[in-house]
Enzyme design. Structure first.
Site, PDB file in Angstrom:
ATOM      1  N   GLU A  78       0.800  -1.212   0.000  1.00 25.68           N
ATOM      2  CA  GLU A  78       0.000   0.000   0.000  1.00 25.68           C
ATOM      3  C   GLU A  78       0.839   1.271   0.000  1.00 25.68           C
ATOM      4  OE1 GLU A  78      -2.717  -0.226   3.184  1.00 25.68           O
ATOM      5  OE2 GLU A  78      -3.802   1.561   2.592  1.00 25.68           O
ATOM      6  N   ASP A  79       1.856   1.306   0.831  1.00 25.54           N
ATOM      7  CA  ASP A  79       2.571   2.563   1.039  1.00 25.54           C
ATOM      8  C   ASP A  79       3.943   2.630   0.380  1.00 25.54           C
ATOM      9  OD1 ASP A  79       0.536   3.740   2.547  1.00 25.54           O
ATOM     10  OD2 ASP A  79       1.157   2.606   4.311  1.00 25.54           O
TER      11      ASP A  79
END
Ligand code: MN
Length: 521
Positions: A78-79
């Protein structure tokens, strides 16, 4: 600056420390450290502080190497923009599926509240496959809640409220009291700043007196136990969480003198028999407050909590709560379901025979709460998923609006549940005011669709009768019985409603089919 947990710290908390587990954890540590190398947290600290802390806490809870690795890697997709294929190639499918489970929605298909509820639904769907996803998610949320002071003010209150309303109750339902209390106390100041200040002030006023009373009681108790030739025991002070104190204050019209368990004295002993022996000695020494004796060993709380609680008059005008439990119960009361996912606990259980009986039905070879868990089989995490998680995952997406889904989460699933038994002793977990109809559908759709009556604790009752904790429920079937509209209206669970609707519409189609055929002839 926050300390970054070292790989050594995590490995030293790891158990068992076999070569393969050590290798997997170190590799995940290094991979995540590189992946997040250029990122920082709101606090300005390196981003890796966060996944490293999550990995450390998971190790500390006794989780397996795959879960710890997934905890270290949980924000990579996700990041840090790492591709799923790379994660799978570098690690394995198990790690990838755990990381995916905790990853929020990728595409911006939903916005605002819809996006939020959709993420939650996805989380429960992934959890229904593997309960470890939820444990990683709670650990992730815990570190984020603990660092809320750095989060921009507009986001802060929302995260704090969501933590209090959704994540802390989940931790509670899983019996993870350490996580639950930490989530609550980290969010409380940002969700209800005024109430937090008021509670803190009241607690400060009482602190010294509470501590003095506890110390004196502890000294007296140690003497009493020694005189009774009890040697193996230890005591500890339990301080009630600030948020939990606030909730109780609300119920007691803010009269802090009405709360007797702000500080409690815990006595931890080797065996079950010791627990009752200690209770006898405690009551011989101090007069118990009537109505305050709770035997959660004989009658565990719905989340599996076991202990004996009693409140006694300490002779100085005050009262003190005393909690008595075994070492095994103590560990379970802190870590809940997480303490059941480890090999050593399953082995230990066989010897001790105590514990969260309701969870056994989810372990391999389960199905009967009485059956012993084999000491050789490590429980497959996916099998330990409680029914309520599955129910959340299967909630009807078409008919349920986001608001309604969230409302259901708050009311149905977390605040009030009843635990009832099948005639074989299996535990069925239902929302408050559930009826034999909900019970029947929770057991088996075929049986439920042929339900003609129900017996609760041996007595015939109507199908609308609300069930209570500890009821033993038996469903009576008849070949000619069939679901009705009324059942649908009486049913409390999403599952029962869904199944009744399905049966009703199937019958409608059948009837229509029959009429058509009749016309033809
Ligand atoms: Mn995270």
């Amino acid at each position: 600056m926050e300390h970054i947990r070292t790989c050594e710290e995590i490995i030293s908390a790891l158990d068992p420390k076999d070569a393969a587990s050590r290798e997997l954890v170190s590799r995940a540590y290094e991979f995540a450290q590189n992946a997040h190398a250029t990122q920082t947290r709101y606090s300005g600290a390196p981003y890796f502080v966060h996944p490293a802390e999550v990995g450390y806490r998971l190790a500390h809870m006794g989780m397996d190497a795959h879960t710890i690795a997934a905890g270290l890697l949980h924000d990579c997709l996700e990041d840090a923009g790492v591709a799923s294929a790379i994660l799978e190639a570098q690690f394995d499918r198990e790690v990838l599926s755990l990381v995916r489970g905790v990853t929020k929605l990728g595409a911006l298909r939903y916005r605002g509240l819809e996006r939020h509820t959709e993420s939650l639904r996805r989380l429960f769907a992934a959890t229904a496959q593997d309960i470890r996803v939820l444990i990683i998610k709670l650990t992730d949320r815990l570190h984020n809640a603990k660092t809320l002071e750095f989060v921009p003010a507009d986001k802060r209150a929302r995260i704090a409220h969501e933590t209090l309303e959704i994540y802390a109750p989940i931790a509670d339902r899983l019996g993870m009291s350490v996580v639950k209390t930490a989530l609550e106390d980290a969010s409380f100041p940002y969700a209800y700043p005024k109430e937090f200040e008021r509670t803190k002030e009241l607690l400060k006023e009482r602190k010294r007196e509470n501590e003095r009373r506890l110390e004196k009681a502890e000294k007296d108790l140690k003497r009493v136990l020694a005189e009774a030739q009890m040697r193996e025991f230890r005591t500890e002070a339990r301080v009630k969480g600030t948020y939990s104190t606030f909730r109780k204050l609300q119920r007691k019209q803010w009269d802090i003198t009405a709360i007797h368990d702000i500080m409690a004295l815990r006595i931890i002993v080797p065996t079950l028999a010791d627990c009752y022996a200690v209770l006898g000695l405690v009551h011989k020494q101090w007069r118990p407050v009537p109505g305050k004796i709770k035997d959660y060993i004989a009658f565990p709380k719905p989340n599996g909590y076991q202990s004996i609680h009693t409140t006694v008059y300490t002779g100085d005008g005050g009262a003190l709560e005393i909690q008595i439990r075994t070492e095994a119960m103590h560990r379970e009361s802190l870590y809940g379901i997480a303490s059941h996912l480890t090999y050593k606990e399953v082995q230990g259980r066989k010897k001790r025979g105590g514990g969260l009986d309701w969870i056994r039905q989810f372990l391999p070879g389960g199905g009967s709460a009485q059956r012993e868990v084999s000491a050789h089989v490590k429980p497959r995490a996916s099998r330990t998923v409680p029914e309520w998680v599955k129910e959340l995952a299967s909630a009807d997406t078409d008919t349920e609006e986001s608001e309604e889904y969230l409302e259901n989460l708050r009311t149905d699933f977390f605040s009030h549940r009843v635990f009832v038994f099948t005639p074989k002793g299996d535990v069925i977990d239902l929302p408050l005011a559930a009826t034999p109809i909900d019970f029947a559908y929770a057991i088996h759709t075929e049986i439920a669709n042929k339900m003609a009556g129900a017996r609760v604790n041996g007595k015939m009752v109507s199908l609308e009768t609300p069930l209570h904790n500890g009821d033993m429920v038996e469903i009576i079937t008849k070949a000619s019985a069939k679901p009705s509209r009324k059942w649908h209206d009486v049913a409390k669970t999403t599952l029962a409603k869904k199944m009744i609707r399905a049966a009703l519409s199937a019958r409608k189609q059948e009837d229509a089919g029959v009429r058509k055929t009749q016309k033809k002839f």
